[in-house]
Scaffold this active site. Structure first.
Site, PDB file in Angstrom:
ATOM      1  N   ASP A  90     -18.859  14.742  11.015  1.00 52.71           N
ATOM      2  CA  ASP A  90     -19.015  15.207   9.327  1.00 52.71           C
ATOM      3  C   ASP A  90     -19.999  16.451   9.827  1.00 52.71           C
ATOM      4  O   ASP A  90     -20.985  16.470  10.206  1.00 52.71           O
ATOM      5  CB  ASP A  90     -19.723  13.984   8.598  1.00 52.71           C
ATOM      6  N   GLU A 150      -3.180   6.162   4.961  1.00 49.07           N
ATOM      7  CA  GLU A 150      -3.926   5.186   4.927  1.00 49.07           C
ATOM      8  C   GLU A 150      -3.669   4.252   3.495  1.00 49.07           C
ATOM      9  O   GLU A 150      -3.347   4.810   2.460  1.00 49.07           O
ATOM     10  CB  GLU A 150      -5.259   5.281   5.088  1.00 49.07           C
ATOM     11  N   LEU A 164      -5.827   1.544   2.602  1.00 51.10           N
ATOM     12  CA  LEU A 164      -6.711   0.712   2.261  1.00 51.10           C
ATOM     13  C   LEU A 164      -7.288   0.614   0.804  1.00 51.10           C
ATOM     14  O   LEU A 164      -7.319   1.704  -0.002  1.00 51.10           O
ATOM     15  CB  LEU A 164      -8.100   1.397   3.132  1.00 51.10           C
ATOM     16  N   ARG A 165      -7.708  -0.658   0.365  1.00 45.42           N
ATOM     17  CA  ARG A 165      -8.263  -0.900  -0.833  1.00 45.42           C
ATOM     18  C   ARG A 165      -9.726  -1.014  -0.479  1.00 45.42           C
ATOM     19  O   ARG A 165     -10.159  -1.670   0.415  1.00 45.42           O
ATOM     20  CB  ARG A 165      -7.715  -2.240  -1.370  1.00 45.42           C
ATOM     21  N   GLU A 166     -10.512  -0.325  -1.443  1.00 47.02           N
ATOM     22  CA  GLU A 166     -11.831  -0.433  -1.328  1.00 47.02           C
ATOM     23  C   GLU A 166     -12.204  -1.737  -1.569  1.00 47.02           C
ATOM     24  O   GLU A 166     -11.662  -2.689  -2.644  1.00 47.02           O
ATOM     25  CB  GLU A 166     -12.606   0.446  -2.398  1.00 47.02           C
ATOM     26  N   ALA A 190      -3.464  -7.286 -16.264  1.00 44.50           N
ATOM     27  CA  ALA A 190      -4.032  -6.492 -17.404  1.00 44.50           C
ATOM     28  C   ALA A 190      -5.384  -6.041 -17.543  1.00 44.50           C
ATOM     29  O   ALA A 190      -5.994  -7.184 -17.080  1.00 44.50           O
ATOM     30  CB  ALA A 190      -3.195  -6.860 -18.595  1.00 44.50           C
ATOM     31  N   CYS A 203      -8.179   6.947  -5.757  1.00 43.66           N
ATOM     32  CA  CYS A 203      -7.082   7.226  -5.363  1.00 43.66           C
ATOM     33  C   CYS A 203      -6.020   7.276  -6.402  1.00 43.66           C
ATOM     34  O   CYS A 203      -5.226   8.267  -6.889  1.00 43.66           O
ATOM     35  CB  CYS A 203      -6.484   6.173  -4.426  1.00 43.66           C
TER      36      CYS A 203
HETATM   37  C1  UDX Z   1      -5.594   1.951  -3.985  1.00 43.09           C
HETATM   38  C2  UDX Z   1      -4.537   1.216  -3.234  1.00 43.09           C
HETATM   39  O1  UDX Z   1      -4.362   0.021  -3.518  1.00 43.09           O
HETATM   40  C3  UDX Z   1      -4.723   1.422  -1.777  1.00 43.09           C
HETATM   41  O2  UDX Z   1      -3.436   1.101  -1.107  1.00 43.09           O
HETATM   42  C4  UDX Z   1      -4.889   3.028  -1.398  1.00 43.09           C
HETATM   43  O3  UDX Z   1      -4.859   3.502  -0.090  1.00 43.09           O
HETATM   44  C5  UDX Z   1      -5.908   3.654  -2.377  1.00 43.09           C
HETATM   45  O4  UDX Z   1      -5.827   3.355  -3.640  1.00 43.09           O
HETATM   46  P1  UDX Z   1      -8.345   0.921  -4.363  1.00 43.09           P
HETATM   47  O5  UDX Z   1      -8.248   2.299  -5.384  1.00 43.09           O
HETATM   48  O6  UDX Z   1      -9.130   0.609  -3.514  1.00 43.09           O
HETATM   49  O7  UDX Z   1      -6.809   1.137  -3.803  1.00 43.09           O
HETATM   50  O8  UDX Z   1      -7.930  -0.030  -5.489  1.00 43.09           O
HETATM   51  P2  UDX Z   1      -6.964  -1.189  -5.995  1.00 43.09           P
HETATM   52  O9  UDX Z   1      -7.538  -2.574  -5.729  1.00 43.09           O
HETATM   53  O10 UDX Z   1      -5.597  -0.639  -5.771  1.00 43.09           O
HETATM   54  O11 UDX Z   1      -7.304  -1.150  -7.554  1.00 43.09           O
HETATM   55  C6  UDX Z   1      -7.084   0.244  -8.289  1.00 43.09           C
HETATM   56  C7  UDX Z   1      -7.182   0.025  -9.789  1.00 43.09           C
HETATM   57  O12 UDX Z   1      -6.397  -0.727 -10.461  1.00 43.09           O
HETATM   58  C8  UDX Z   1      -8.769  -0.467 -10.194  1.00 43.09           C
HETATM   59  O13 UDX Z   1      -9.072   0.155 -11.171  1.00 43.09           O
HETATM   60  C9  UDX Z   1      -8.236  -2.003 -10.461  1.00 43.09           C
HETATM   61  O14 UDX Z   1      -9.119  -2.496 -11.530  1.00 43.09           O
HETATM   62  C10 UDX Z   1      -6.980  -1.531 -11.208  1.00 43.09           C
HETATM   63  N1  UDX Z   1      -5.892  -2.506 -11.266  1.00 43.09           N
HETATM   64  C11 UDX Z   1      -5.586  -3.247 -10.069  1.00 43.09           C
HETATM   65  C12 UDX Z   1      -5.579  -3.493 -12.342  1.00 43.09           C
HETATM   66  O15 UDX Z   1      -6.110  -3.218 -13.470  1.00 43.09           O
HETATM   67  N2  UDX Z   1      -4.522  -4.499 -12.287  1.00 43.09           N
HETATM   68  C13 UDX Z   1      -4.054  -4.940 -11.190  1.00 43.09           C
HETATM   69  O16 UDX Z   1      -3.523  -5.752 -11.236  1.00 43.09           O
HETATM   70  C14 UDX Z   1      -4.486  -4.227 -10.163  1.00 43.09           C
END
Ligand code: UDX
Length: 435
Positions: free
Chosen positions: A30, A151, A153-155, A255, A263
């Site tokens: 980095d 990728e 990945l979910r945070e 909901a 992302c």
């Molecule tokens: C997401 C994708 O899941 C992942 O595959 C990609 O690589 C990056 O973006 P992330 O942003 O970490 O991951 O979070 P995620 O768990 O997917 O949730 C995203 C948003 O949607 C959050 O604000 C969450 O609260 C919201 N959400 C998710 C809902 O409101 N309802 C749901 O049923 C699911």
């Protein structure tokens, strides 16, 4: 395999640490000297469960190293991953690819022998072609193949997502690159994670289409939630009822106050722009973006209306600030719009978040940040549960009742059933169900 990660942000750090944990030799690079110094000293710049342990273990065993110098590491690498940021470009929502292009130029000058250059950053369709062209122009002797390896990945669940993925997508036509990528992901074969080889452009689109579909699915259930409120139905039961149909699936039908994070907002916008540029507009995703934007402010109005329509001078306790639990990430968090709208209406905001407050402070002026939910609830005319952290799932309502001015809970994540809360004298307003 010798692997280099260019960019030690979220994706680079998690991927690098997990590859090292599989036994590969990984160097994370980095430009940010402060970040690399911190990592070398064992300090992890992001909150991700399990990451600190994996980083420490693999630094100790020598599998994982951090540096600001690309050259030496790239010269010895079998694969160099590009995991730099692709923020939304100011003004038009296109992905800003300047970091990707710069990384390509630096990699071109550094590689020796056959090297696979892999884009892991989320990039618009055709970016792999740009990377290949830039490397060729910068160093015509560079022996490289460019692959796309998005990728998913979910945070908050990134380590297990990396180690037990639903699938691994690799976009390249080059047989040598396929062989290297197979070697890199071999440790996952034991988990029977399917490896899917496609063309580069297809892989790039899979990532965007996947995120856009999930964002659309969330937005769909959020709109159904609004309808449930009008007609006296219950969105959680609707979600269960439709989600048990295998073709629909039960996930991402929760909901809430709208999706946020690093992302979905950025990637949906970038996909919309790409589609418009190619004369194949994605109207469903355009609408998804617009509906989700409006929803965040609508949630603030929901709180205001639950409080009788006038919040001037009243205190509101906000529980949860991050865009979802188990992260300290505030990017595009619905809490930002909600708090701003409530403040614009004259409310006094007290807030608590288990991990996000350091990130939130500079973004949220005039908010009183508290030590726990009970301190946040002091004199509150309403408590709004915005992020469903585990520690908010079993709140002590007796204690809350003593703290608040008015026992009203606006539960934007439907954590609580109305009967659980009402027996403590609280009024509850949820999402997508009768008040
Ligand atoms: C997401 C994708 O899941 C992942 O595959 C990609 O690589 C990056 O973006 P992330 O942003 O970490 O991951 O979070 P995620 O768990 O997917 O949730 C995203 C948003 O949607 C959050 O604000 C969450 O609260 C919201 N959400 C998710 C809902 O409101 N309802 C749901 O049923 C699911």
């Amino acid at each position: 395999m010798n692997i280099v990660m260019v960019g030690s942000g979220y994706v680079g750090l998690v991927s690098g640490a997990c590859f090292a944990d599989f036994g590969h030799n990984v160097t994370c690079v980095d430009k940010d000297v402060g970040k690399i110094d911190a990592l070398k000293a064992g300090r992890i710049p992001i909150f991700e469960p399990g990451l600190a342990e994996i980083v420490a273990k693999n630094m100790k065993s020598g599998q994982l190293a951090f540096t600001t110098e690309l050259n030496e590491a790239a010269a010895a690498a079998d694969a160099v991953f590009i995991a730099v940021g692709t923020p939304s470009r100011r003004g038009d929502g296109h992905a800003d690819l300047s970091y990707v292009h710069e990384a390509a130029r630096e990699i071109a000058r550094a590689v020796k022998g056959f090297t696979v250059v892999v884009t892991k950053s989320t990039v618009p369709v055709g970016t792999g072609d740009d990377v290949e062209r830039i490397i060729g122009e910068t160093n015509k002797d560079a022996d490289i193949a460019v692959a796309s390896n998005p990728e998913f990945l979910r945070e908050g669940a990134a380590i297990s997502d990396f180690k037990r993925p639903d699938r691994i997508v690799v976009g390249t036509d080059d047989p040598r690159a396929r062989q290297v990528m197979n070697e890199i992901y071999r440790p996952l074969f034991i988990n029977a994670s399917p490896m899917m080889f496609t063309t580069r452009r297809t892989a790039e689109l899979i990532k965007y289409a996947g995120n856009a579909f999930l964002a659309m699915k969330i937005t769909f259930i959020n709109e159904i939630a609004d309808l449930c409120e009008r007609v006296g139905a219950d969105v959680q039961e609707v979600a269960r009822g439709i989600g048990s149909d295998n073709r629909i699936g039960s996930k991402f039908l929760h909901a809430g106050p709208g999706y946020g994070g690093s992302c979905f907002p950025k990637d949906t916008l970038a996909l919309v722009k790409t589609a418009q540029d190619h004369d194949a507009p994605l109207r469903l995703i355009e609408t998804t973006v617009a509906v989700n934007d409006q929803r965040k402010r609508a949630m603030a109005r929901k709180i205001i209306s639950a409080m009788g329509g006038d919040v001037r001078g009243k205190t509101i306790a906000i529980l949860g600030l991050t865009f979802k639990p188990n992260t300290d990430d505030m990017r595009e968090s619905p809490a930002l719009s909600i708090v701003q709208t409530l403040q614009d209406a004259g409310a006094v905001i007290r807030a608590y978040d288990p991990e996000g407050m350091e990130q939130a402070k500079p973004l949220m002026p005039d908010v009183a940040f508290c030590k726990n939910p009970y301190e946040a609830a002091k004199d509150a005319a309403a408590i709004a549960l915005v992020t469903e952290w585990d520690q908010f799932r079993a709140l002590d309502f007796k204690r809350l009742k003593k703290a608040v001015a008015t026992p009203l809970l606006v539960d934007l994540r439907n954590v609580y059933r109305p009967d659980e809360v009402s027996r403590h004298g609280f009024t509850i307003v949820g999402v997508g169900r009768k008040a």
